[in-house]
Design an enzyme around this catalytic site. Structure first.
Site, short mmCIF file in Angstrom:
data_model
loop_
_atom_site.label_atom_id
_atom_site.label_comp_id
_atom_site.label_asym_id
_atom_site.label_seq_id
_atom_site.Cartn_x
_atom_site.Cartn_y
_atom_site.Cartn_z
N SER A 1 40.90 26.10 -7.57
CA SER A 1 40.04 25.05 -8.11
C SER A 1 40.16 23.79 -7.26
O SER A 1 39.18 23.10 -6.99
CB SER A 1 40.42 24.75 -9.56
N ARG B 1 36.77 22.86 -5.40
CA ARG B 1 36.09 21.69 -5.96
C ARG B 1 35.67 20.74 -4.84
O ARG B 1 34.52 20.31 -4.77
CB ARG B 1 37.02 20.95 -6.93
N ASN C 1 31.71 20.18 -3.79
CA ASN C 1 31.09 18.85 -3.89
C ASN C 1 30.56 18.38 -2.55
O ASN C 1 29.44 17.87 -2.45
CB ASN C 1 32.10 17.84 -4.43
#
Lengths: 300, 156
Positions: free
Chosen positions: A230, A234, A238
């Protein structure tokens, strides 16, 4: 990147999303199978880069991230050399502001007692990730175009096949590489603080007690492995999405005068918004790292 | 977007940067920040001490002023007392002097009176003699009666 006649929107986008990959050159046969040539060089297409397999390297990612990291270390080392407890110079003031901010964050989130590593780790992550993300604000075509033209002028390379991805954090290798290091540190501190038995007990006997050991083990292992994934994905997700929006806006420029001016406005708006995102993502990566390492220090 | 050896390269670069930061960047800057914190704390403490000392000094100054005022008052009252004394003394001495002058004047007057009396007496003798001579005529021997008259004069 290609000449006016051959460029398509999807080709343009794909070109922008391809890293400059160095590895063993592959050749496609007429039947569509790939075989290694034994030569080493830069991949000239996305398929070839994929076929190069694990033992190839994204030169653009490495080059830019190391350059940015070195820039960061040069700046902070320069401050650290001349640092004094008297009235600070403006440069020192700036560095101190960042360091105070990091230090306060670490003190707020990390409760594992004295640890020489966490704060410098947090500083490195925050500034480095921020700088890598910051590359996103450079106009999308500027550096790739410059590199392609430079490569064709210096090495006679075909500028259409010179790829250059400017934002290192849009390369999952970069973000996952960092997440792996964080994961390694988590495991290191887990074993060091809790001991092998303690750490394994934590994996086995929680959350449902010792009679549900297999379920616990599966759940806890998934929880553990989800952390680095994660963390890395992440940041990658993004930044990749943000870069994609910049590229899409850039494709509008060649459409028409009206769309082009609209694209200008959109780009300014997205760039301003993106300043927030790059800061926030760097901060999130840092805080989560601190929290994960703090969790590795906690006894249950 | 392929996972390849960049992953490892990035991890190694990351570790190196962490190590560098941990060894050469964080400690000196943190040290300076702590030093400055201590310096500021010391400065504040010194300021507090200075303020306290100033208060003490002010109190002391007030006390000195108070004492000086008291002394001044005392000196003034002493001076007044002394002045009164001097006035009294001079009054006394003036009275004494006056008395003395009066006495001497009286004595002089008395002396003067006595002298006038004497003279008068002597003149009275001679006048009486002259008168007696006139009354008695020439029979009276001037010489024989002078002694008598002298005696008479001295008895007056």
């Amino acid at each position: 990147m290609a000449s006016e006649t051959t460029i398509t929107t999807s080709g343009y986008i794909k070109h922008h999303l391809q890293n400059l990959t160095f590895g063993e050159k592959q050749i496609e046969s007429t039947t569509g199978t790939w075989s290694p040539t034994g030569e080493w060089g830069f991949a000239s297409s996305a398929q070839e880069a994929t076929q190069m397999g694990f033992w190839s390297i994204n030169v653009d990612t490495m080059l830019l991230s190391i350059l940015l990291g070195a820039l960061m270390m040069w700046f902070f080392r320069g401050v650290a050399k001349t640092v004094s407890a008297d009235v600070p110079t403006p440069v020192q003031n700036f560095a101190e502001m960042i360091i105070e901010f990091i230090n306060n964050t670490v003190r707020g989130s990390f409760s594992g007692g004295k640890n020489e590593l966490v704060a410098p780790l947090a500083l490195t992550i925050f500034v480095w990730v921020f700088l890598m993300n910051l590359m996103d604000l450079i106009p999308v075509d500027l550096l790739p175009m410059a590199v392609a033209q430079g490569a064709s002028a210096l090495f006679g390379a075909d500028p259409h096949h010179v790829y250059f991805k400017v934002v290192p954090s849009t390369d999952p290798n970069a973000t996952m590489g960092m997440a792996l290091v964080v994961f390694g540190l988590m495991l290191y501190y887990s074993f060091k603080i809790k001991g092998t038995a303690g750490f394994l007990a934590e994996l086995s006997f929680e959350p449902f007690g010792k009679w549900a050991l297999p379920i616990n083990l599966v759940l806890e292992t998934v929880t553990l492995l989800a952390k680095p994934f994660s963390l890395g994905l992440r940041l990658f997700g993004n930044m990749y999405a943000g870069e994609m929006v910049f590229i899409l806006i850039a494709t509008m420029y060649s459409a028409s005068l009206v769309l082009g001016s609209l694209a200008g406005l959109l780009q300014i708006g997205w760039a301003i918004f993106h300043i927030l995102i790059i800061m926030l993502q760097a901060f999130i990566f840092m805080v989560l790292t601190i929290v994960y390492i703090d969790m590795a220090h906690q006894h249950h | 977007m392929n996972i390849n050896a960049t992953l490892i390269g990035q991890a190694i670069a990351f570790l190196l940067f962490i190590g560098f930061c941990m060894k050469y960047v964080w400690p000196p800057i943190m040290q300076a920040l702590d030093d400055r914190k201590k310096k500021i704390a010391d400065g504040l403490a010194a300021a507090e001490r200075g303020k306290h000392e100033q208060e003490l000094a002010e109190k002391r100054a007030q006390q000195v002023i108070h004492e000086a005022k008291e002394q001044a008052n005392e000196i003034i009252s002493q001076a007044q007392r002394r002045g009164n004394e001097i006035v009294d003394e001079s009054k006394d001495s003036a009275r004494v002097e006056g008395d003395r002058i009066l006495t001497s004047a009286k004595a002089e007057i008395e002396q003067e009176a006595n002298r006038a009396k004497d003279e008068l007496r002597s003149q009275v003798g001679s006048v009486a003699l002259a008168g007696a001579a006139k009354i008695l005529g020439r029979e009276i021997d001037d010489k024989a009666h002078t002694d008598l008259l002298e005696e008479l004069v001295s008895r007056i």
